[in-house]
Design a protein around this motif. Sequence first.
Motif, PDB file in Angstrom:
ATOM      1  N   THR A 156       0.849  -1.199   0.000  1.00 41.74           N
ATOM      2  CA  THR A 156       0.000   0.000   0.000  1.00 41.74           C
ATOM      3  C   THR A 156       0.873   1.233   0.000  1.00 41.74           C
ATOM      4  O   THR A 156       2.069   1.176   0.275  1.00 41.74           O
ATOM      5  CB  THR A 156      -0.909   0.020   1.242  1.00 41.74           C
ATOM      6  OG1 THR A 156      -0.084   0.008   2.406  1.00 41.74           O
ATOM      7  CG2 THR A 156      -1.842  -1.181   1.249  1.00 41.74           C
ATOM      8  N   GLY A 157       0.253   2.381  -0.282  1.00 44.67           N
ATOM      9  CA  GLY A 157       0.970   3.652  -0.208  1.00 44.67           C
ATOM     10  C   GLY A 157       2.087   3.727  -1.207  1.00 44.67           C
ATOM     11  O   GLY A 157       1.929   3.412  -2.397  1.00 44.67           O
ATOM     12  N   SER A 158       3.261   4.122  -0.743  1.00 42.15           N
ATOM     13  CA  SER A 158       4.429   4.340  -1.597  1.00 42.15           C
ATOM     14  C   SER A 158       4.860   3.051  -2.288  1.00 42.15           C
ATOM     15  O   SER A 158       5.248   3.065  -3.466  1.00 42.15           O
ATOM     16  CB  SER A 158       5.575   4.907  -0.765  1.00 42.15           C
ATOM     17  OG  SER A 158       5.236   6.167  -0.208  1.00 42.15           O
ATOM     18  N   ALA A 159       4.810   1.894  -1.605  1.00 41.94           N
ATOM     19  CA  ALA A 159       5.221   0.619  -2.190  1.00 41.94           C
ATOM     20  C   ALA A 159       4.340   0.269  -3.382  1.00 41.94           C
ATOM     21  O   ALA A 159       4.824  -0.215  -4.415  1.00 41.94           O
ATOM     22  CB  ALA A 159       5.162  -0.486  -1.142  1.00 41.94           C
ATOM     23  N   ALA A 160       3.016   0.544  -3.244  1.00 41.26           N
ATOM     24  CA  ALA A 160       2.098   0.227  -4.334  1.00 41.26           C
ATOM     25  C   ALA A 160       2.435   1.044  -5.570  1.00 41.26           C
ATOM     26  O   ALA A 160       2.394   0.555  -6.702  1.00 41.26           O
ATOM     27  CB  ALA A 160       0.668   0.479  -3.904  1.00 41.26           C
ATOM     28  N   ALA A 197       7.363   7.293  -5.936  1.00 43.53           N
ATOM     29  CA  ALA A 197       7.053   7.430  -4.506  1.00 43.53           C
ATOM     30  C   ALA A 197       7.737   8.638  -3.892  1.00 43.53           C
ATOM     31  O   ALA A 197       7.738   8.827  -2.665  1.00 43.53           O
ATOM     32  CB  ALA A 197       7.482   6.169  -3.768  1.00 43.53           C
ATOM     33  N   GLY A 198       8.327   9.478  -4.740  1.00 39.89           N
ATOM     34  CA  GLY A 198       8.976  10.695  -4.246  1.00 39.89           C
ATOM     35  C   GLY A 198      10.328  10.432  -3.651  1.00 39.89           C
ATOM     36  O   GLY A 198      10.826  11.266  -2.877  1.00 39.89           O
ATOM     37  N   ILE A 199      10.946   9.305  -3.979  1.00 42.36           N
ATOM     38  CA  ILE A 199      12.263   8.974  -3.419  1.00 42.36           C
ATOM     39  C   ILE A 199      13.298   9.047  -4.525  1.00 42.36           C
ATOM     40  O   ILE A 199      13.126   8.450  -5.581  1.00 42.36           O
ATOM     41  CB  ILE A 199      12.251   7.577  -2.782  1.00 42.36           C
ATOM     42  CG1 ILE A 199      11.203   7.524  -1.659  1.00 42.36           C
ATOM     43  CG2 ILE A 199      13.627   7.194  -2.271  1.00 42.36           C
ATOM     44  CD1 ILE A 199      11.009   6.147  -1.078  1.00 42.36           C
ATOM     45  N   SER A 200      14.391   9.745  -4.244  1.00 46.66           N
ATOM     46  CA  SER A 200      15.478   9.885  -5.213  1.00 46.66           C
ATOM     47  C   SER A 200      16.592   8.926  -4.836  1.00 46.66           C
ATOM     48  O   SER A 200      17.182   9.041  -3.759  1.00 46.66           O
ATOM     49  CB  SER A 200      16.001  11.329  -5.209  1.00 46.66           C
ATOM     50  OG  SER A 200      17.068  11.454  -6.135  1.00 46.66           O
ATOM     51  N   LEU A 201      16.850   7.958  -5.732  1.00 46.43           N
ATOM     52  CA  LEU A 201      17.893   6.952  -5.496  1.00 46.43           C
ATOM     53  C   LEU A 201      19.137   7.276  -6.304  1.00 46.43           C
ATOM     54  O   LEU A 201      19.082   7.981  -7.315  1.00 46.43           O
ATOM     55  CB  LEU A 201      17.391   5.565  -5.907  1.00 46.43           C
ATOM     56  CG  LEU A 201      16.311   4.914  -5.058  1.00 46.43           C
ATOM     57  CD1 LEU A 201      15.957   3.546  -5.656  1.00 46.43           C
ATOM     58  CD2 LEU A 201      16.745   4.772  -3.612  1.00 46.43           C
ATOM     59  N   PRO A 202      20.282   6.736  -5.884  1.00 43.28           N
ATOM     60  CA  PRO A 202      21.492   6.872  -6.707  1.00 43.28           C
ATOM     61  C   PRO A 202      21.281   6.203  -8.067  1.00 43.28           C
ATOM     62  O   PRO A 202      20.400   5.357  -8.236  1.00 43.28           O
ATOM     63  CB  PRO A 202      22.573   6.155  -5.889  1.00 43.28           C
ATOM     64  CG  PRO A 202      22.048   6.107  -4.498  1.00 43.28           C
ATOM     65  CD  PRO A 202      20.551   6.031  -4.619  1.00 43.28           C
ATOM     66  N   ARG A 203      22.119   6.532  -9.028  1.00 40.05           N
ATOM     67  CA  ARG A 203      21.905   6.054 -10.393  1.00 40.05           C
ATOM     68  C   ARG A 203      22.397   4.631 -10.619  1.00 40.05           C
ATOM     69  O   ARG A 203      21.773   3.881 -11.387  1.00 40.05           O
ATOM     70  CB  ARG A 203      22.639   7.006 -11.362  1.00 40.05           C
ATOM     71  CG  ARG A 203      22.673   6.535 -12.813  1.00 40.05           C
ATOM     72  CD  ARG A 203      21.281   6.568 -13.421  1.00 40.05           C
ATOM     73  NE  ARG A 203      21.291   6.057 -14.788  1.00 40.05           N
ATOM     74  CZ  ARG A 203      21.222   4.771 -15.138  1.00 40.05           C
ATOM     75  NH1 ARG A 203      21.124   3.829 -14.205  1.00 40.05           N
ATOM     76  NH2 ARG A 203      21.214   4.424 -16.406  1.00 40.05           N
ATOM     77  N   PRO A 222       7.033  -6.102  -0.444  1.00 43.14           N
ATOM     78  CA  PRO A 222       6.924  -5.459  -1.760  1.00 43.14           C
ATOM     79  C   PRO A 222       7.586  -4.081  -1.742  1.00 43.14           C
ATOM     80  O   PRO A 222       7.402  -3.286  -0.813  1.00 43.14           O
ATOM     81  CB  PRO A 222       5.423  -5.349  -1.981  1.00 43.14           C
ATOM     82  CG  PRO A 222       4.858  -6.447  -1.158  1.00 43.14           C
ATOM     83  CD  PRO A 222       5.723  -6.536   0.064  1.00 43.14           C
ATOM     84  N   GLY A 223       8.409  -3.820  -2.789  1.00 46.34           N
ATOM     85  CA  GLY A 223       9.113  -2.545  -2.878  1.00 46.34           C
ATOM     86  C   GLY A 223      10.568  -2.659  -2.480  1.00 46.34           C
ATOM     87  O   GLY A 223      11.342  -1.717  -2.734  1.00 46.34           O
ATOM     88  N   ASP A 224      10.983  -3.755  -1.843  1.00 48.22           N
ATOM     89  CA  ASP A 224      12.389  -3.920  -1.478  1.00 48.22           C
ATOM     90  C   ASP A 224      13.237  -4.019  -2.755  1.00 48.22           C
ATOM     91  O   ASP A 224      12.802  -4.527  -3.795  1.00 48.22           O
ATOM     92  CB  ASP A 224      12.597  -5.163  -0.626  1.00 48.22           C
ATOM     93  CG  ASP A 224      12.040  -5.000   0.791  1.00 48.22           C
ATOM     94  OD1 ASP A 224      11.763  -3.850   1.184  1.00 48.22           O
ATOM     95  OD2 ASP A 224      11.874  -6.026   1.477  1.00 48.22           O
TER      96      ASP A 224
END
Length: 273
Positions: A156-160, A197-203, A222-224
């Motif tokens: 749910t939420g960001s993971a979804a 989900a509004g998260i900025s990850l390294p490239r 879910p989302g890992d």
Amino acid sequence: MSHTAHIPSHRKPRRSASKLAVRAGVAGGVLSTLAMAGTASASPAAEPVTETLEMPVLNVDLASEVSSAVTTAAENTRAAAVEGELQAEEESARSGAATEAKQAKEAAEKKAKQEADRKAEAERATRNAERSALKTASAASSSAGQGVGTVTAPSTGSAAAIINFARAQVGKAYVMGATGPSAYDCSGLVQAAYRQAGISLPRTSQSQSSYGTSVSLSALQPGDILYWGSKGSAYHVAIYVGGGKFVGAQNPSTGIVERNLSYDRPTGAVRVL
């Protein structure tokens, strides 16, 4: 000098045996005829008989003719015997050829049957192997739902948002260095999904594999982020979507796909949410 040296010989020349035989036969015939005539004249009531005898003409070449006839008959007999032998040999040859042809046909039929049996056995073995593989995959999927990759929290939420985006990219191309929207590489897809989900990850995959908190593969959510290789120097990353499955940009030949964890078991996982 002898007194008889100039006296000519009074011996008659020796006659050939064949001429003597002919003359003896003629003489015998004449004597027989005279004897019959004498007997007839001695009978008081008989009348004088005048009879003309025709003497057979004897051919002195009769022996050569007989010999020639015998020789001809012998030659005919020998020719007939040779012809009979040839016919017997031809019949034997035909019989032998027929036997060989029958044996060759039987051998060919036997070989064809053996080949057909071998192919049928190979097909059965292939089908059995396929069934075994399906059973193994099914068992692995079942165990993934109860062990490795167990979903411990609802998506749910960001993971979804992350999962929905990742699944929407399935079927697109894999291109090294691409970050979307028509193609991605592995870390480009993970980065774009987390951006939803509004998260900025390294490239890069190396940096992403060390971002967040390490989690056990037996307690995935879910989302890992899944990674292959060592943490901090991983060569591949993907997103766990639950149910023992992940979505990832695998390679140029497969593109972006959704697969079971048993398809390509990851080395570890990190949790960012």
